[in-house]
Design a protein around this motif. Structure first.
Motif, mmCIF file in Angstrom:
data_model
loop_
_atom_site.group_PDB
_atom_site.id
_atom_site.type_symbol
_atom_site.label_atom_id
_atom_site.label_comp_id
_atom_site.label_asym_id
_atom_site.label_seq_id
_atom_site.Cartn_x
_atom_site.Cartn_y
_atom_site.Cartn_z
ATOM 1 N N VAL A 147 -7.153 4.420 -1.962
ATOM 2 C CA VAL A 147 -5.919 4.232 -2.738
ATOM 3 C C VAL A 147 -6.150 3.185 -3.819
ATOM 4 C CG1 VAL A 147 -3.502 3.464 -2.632
ATOM 5 C CG2 VAL A 147 -4.409 4.958 -0.849
ATOM 6 N N LEU B 168 1.325 6.506 -7.110
ATOM 7 C CA LEU B 168 0.235 7.401 -7.507
ATOM 8 C C LEU B 168 0.644 8.860 -7.372
ATOM 9 C CD1 LEU B 168 -2.733 5.479 -5.871
ATOM 10 C CD2 LEU B 168 -2.449 5.918 -8.328
ATOM 11 N N ARG B 169 1.306 9.213 -6.285
ATOM 12 C CA ARG B 169 1.742 10.601 -6.067
ATOM 13 C C ARG B 169 2.774 11.040 -7.096
ATOM 14 N NH1 ARG B 169 2.257 10.161 0.431
ATOM 15 N NH2 ARG B 169 0.036 10.379 0.886
ATOM 16 N N PRO C 218 0.811 -1.222 0.000
ATOM 17 C CA PRO C 218 0.000 0.000 0.000
ATOM 18 C C PRO C 218 0.846 1.274 0.000
ATOM 19 C CG PRO C 218 -0.930 -1.589 1.512
ATOM 20 C CD PRO C 218 0.394 -2.156 1.066
ATOM 21 N N ARG D 283 0.824 3.973 -3.057
ATOM 22 C CA ARG D 283 0.509 5.378 -2.799
ATOM 23 C C ARG D 283 1.624 6.285 -3.346
ATOM 24 N NH1 ARG D 283 0.229 5.249 2.519
ATOM 25 N NH2 ARG D 283 -1.816 4.291 2.488
ATOM 26 N N SER D 284 2.875 5.902 -3.163
ATOM 27 C CA SER D 284 4.011 6.681 -3.685
ATOM 28 C C SER D 284 3.976 6.728 -5.211
ATOM 29 C CB SER D 284 5.337 6.074 -3.233
ATOM 30 O OG SER D 284 5.471 6.153 -1.852
ATOM 31 N N ASP E 246 -5.866 0.896 1.896
ATOM 32 C CA ASP E 246 -6.950 1.858 1.997
ATOM 33 C C ASP E 246 -7.770 1.775 0.707
ATOM 34 O OD1 ASP E 246 -8.152 4.663 1.433
ATOM 35 O OD2 ASP E 246 -7.616 4.715 3.568
ATOM 36 N N GLU F 1 -8.254 4.719 -6.631
ATOM 37 C CA GLU F 1 -7.461 5.630 -7.450
ATOM 38 C C GLU F 1 -6.510 4.857 -8.357
ATOM 39 O OE1 GLU F 1 -4.330 9.374 -7.073
ATOM 40 O OE2 GLU F 1 -5.293 8.611 -5.254
#
Length: 191
Positions: free
Chosen positions: A133, A110-111, A103, A107-108, A130, A136
């Motif tokens: 996340v 996606l950013r 996760p 997330r990294s 999450d 997305e």
């Protein structure tokens, strides 16, 4: 190789104390690899698992090393600690591609807002995902996010599509017994 042959000793992370070693035997590793194939091999042709996780962690060992040995899948791993590294690994890997990640790493990614080649599936473990996340990631990368539930002691035992359900689906042959506040899980050929 004899199914009872000891081939690895894997250690818990030690987050709750001293790391503890767990013996893994050849036959159990082979059996669990084949049980997990449904999750890790969604396409009609052999998939390439691209790992952002280390192959020496139990999750990486199961999804990257053992799948490459016991099934028709291929594996690509590091070196790589940053989203641009993962993007480069994905770009040089043949399709269909499975992103084996966590996760935090997803997330990294996606950013970082990087363009990725097409993915067949994203697989996550090592911490709870999450749902926002996962949604997305599915929207941006056009592939489903699947979570694995497991532990070093027993290996992976369940999966779910994070955006579709909060319920875990046990792998074939895995038994969960709940009695009051106690739960026991067993699996044939458990790692």
């Amino acid at each position: 190789i004899d199914s009872g042959r000891l081939v690895a000793v894997v250690f818990t992370a030690g987050s709750s104390g001293q790391p503890v070693g767990h013996k893994k035997h050849w036959g159990a590793l082979v059996e669990r690899s084949h049980v997990a194939r449904e999750l890790l091999d969604p396409a009609e042709e052999a998939a390439t698992s691209v790992g952002t996780v280390p192959p020496y962690h139990m999750y990486g060992f199961e999804t990257l090393v053992l799948q490459a040995i016991h099934t028709r899948g291929m594996t690509t791993t590091g070196p790589g600690a940053y989203p641009a590294d993962w993007q480069a690994m994905l770009e040089r890997s043949p399709a269909p591609r499975l992103l084996v990640t966590t996760p935090l790493q997803l997330r990294s990614l996606l950013r970082a807002d990087l363009a990725l080649p097409p993915l067949a599936r994203m697989i996550s473990a090592a911490a709870p995902m999450d749902v926002s996340v996962a949604r997305e990631a599915e929207a941006r990368f056009g592939a489903s996010v699947m979570e694995i539930y497991g532990a070093t002691e027993i290996g992976s035992v369940a999966m779910r599509r994070t955006t579709q359900t909060a319920l875990w689906r046990l792998y074939e042959g895995v038994v969960l017994e709940v009695s009051g506040d106690d739960a026991r899980i067993s699996a044939p050929g458990a790692l």
